[in-house]
Design a protein around this motif. Structure first.
Motif, PDB file in Angstrom:
ATOM      1  N   UNK A  54     -14.686  -1.873  13.438  1.00  0.00           N
ATOM      2  CA  UNK A  54     -14.803  -0.587  13.155  1.00  0.00           C
ATOM      3  C   UNK A  54     -14.380  -0.361  11.633  1.00  0.00           C
ATOM      4  N   UNK A  55     -13.009  -0.935  11.129  1.00  0.00           N
ATOM      5  CA  UNK A  55     -12.446  -0.872  10.082  1.00  0.00           C
ATOM      6  C   UNK A  55     -13.296  -1.774   8.885  1.00  0.00           C
ATOM      7  N   UNK A  56     -13.631  -2.835   9.224  1.00  0.00           N
ATOM      8  CA  UNK A  56     -14.442  -3.838   8.559  1.00  0.00           C
ATOM      9  C   UNK A  56     -15.823  -2.898   8.117  1.00  0.00           C
ATOM     10  N   UNK A  57     -16.293  -2.591   9.003  1.00  0.00           N
ATOM     11  CA  UNK A  57     -17.701  -1.881   9.014  1.00  0.00           C
ATOM     12  C   UNK A  57     -17.464  -0.624   7.802  1.00  0.00           C
ATOM     13  N   UNK A  58     -16.473   0.177   8.023  1.00  0.00           N
ATOM     14  CA  UNK A  58     -16.050   1.127   7.005  1.00  0.00           C
ATOM     15  C   UNK A  58     -15.950   0.607   5.645  1.00  0.00           C
ATOM     16  N   UNK A  59     -15.125  -0.352   5.526  1.00  0.00           N
ATOM     17  CA  UNK A  59     -14.885  -0.973   4.255  1.00  0.00           C
ATOM     18  C   UNK A  59     -16.209  -1.481   3.517  1.00  0.00           C
ATOM     19  N   UNK A  60     -17.237  -1.911   4.173  1.00  0.00           N
ATOM     20  CA  UNK A  60     -18.399  -2.564   3.855  1.00  0.00           C
ATOM     21  C   UNK A  60     -19.154  -1.383   3.451  1.00  0.00           C
ATOM     22  N   UNK A  61     -19.219  -0.277   4.381  1.00  0.00           N
ATOM     23  CA  UNK A  61     -20.016   0.863   3.895  1.00  0.00           C
ATOM     24  C   UNK A  61     -19.638   1.517   2.509  1.00  0.00           C
ATOM     25  N   UNK A  62     -18.196   1.379   2.521  1.00  0.00           N
ATOM     26  CA  UNK A  62     -17.647   2.219   1.216  1.00  0.00           C
ATOM     27  C   UNK A  62     -18.175   1.431   0.143  1.00  0.00           C
ATOM     28  N   UNK A  63     -17.727   0.247   0.174  1.00  0.00           N
ATOM     29  CA  UNK A  63     -18.260  -0.754  -1.088  1.00  0.00           C
ATOM     30  C   UNK A  63     -19.843  -0.781  -1.447  1.00  0.00           C
ATOM     31  N   UNK A  64     -20.699  -0.645  -0.561  1.00  0.00           N
ATOM     32  CA  UNK A  64     -21.877  -0.485  -0.655  1.00  0.00           C
ATOM     33  C   UNK A  64     -22.156   0.695  -1.404  1.00  0.00           C
TER      34      UNK A  64
END
Length: 76
Positions: free
Chosen positions: A60-70
């Motif tokens: 969940x944390x990884x996906x949040x970071x990826x979404x934020x960077x995108x």
């Protein structure tokens, strides 16, 4: 060190918990089960479920970071 039987028992709970999460079971429901198993002193089952919850949290944390960077990359 765990025996192969103990490790298999713990892994059964780990994979079952991951399956539950993938089927839509809420994290807090697994935490409730974890507390119940802890009260029953089934610590190997607890370890398996805790490992699954930690994996879920990291995903969940990884996906949040990826979404934020995108999102940041898409802004002009």
């Amino acid at each position: 060190m765990l025996s192969k039987t103990q490790e298999a028992y713990m892994n059964d709970y780990y994979y079952a918990a991951l399956e539950e999460l993938s089927q839509g079971t809420q994290r807090h429901q697994l935490v409730t089960i974890l507390v119940e198993l802890e009260e029953d002193e089934d610590y190997l089952a607890c370890a398996g479920i805790k490992k699954a919850i930690e994996f879920y949290d990291m995903q969940l944390l990884t996906q949040t970071i990826v979404n934020t960077e995108t999102e940041e990359d898409e802004q002009p």
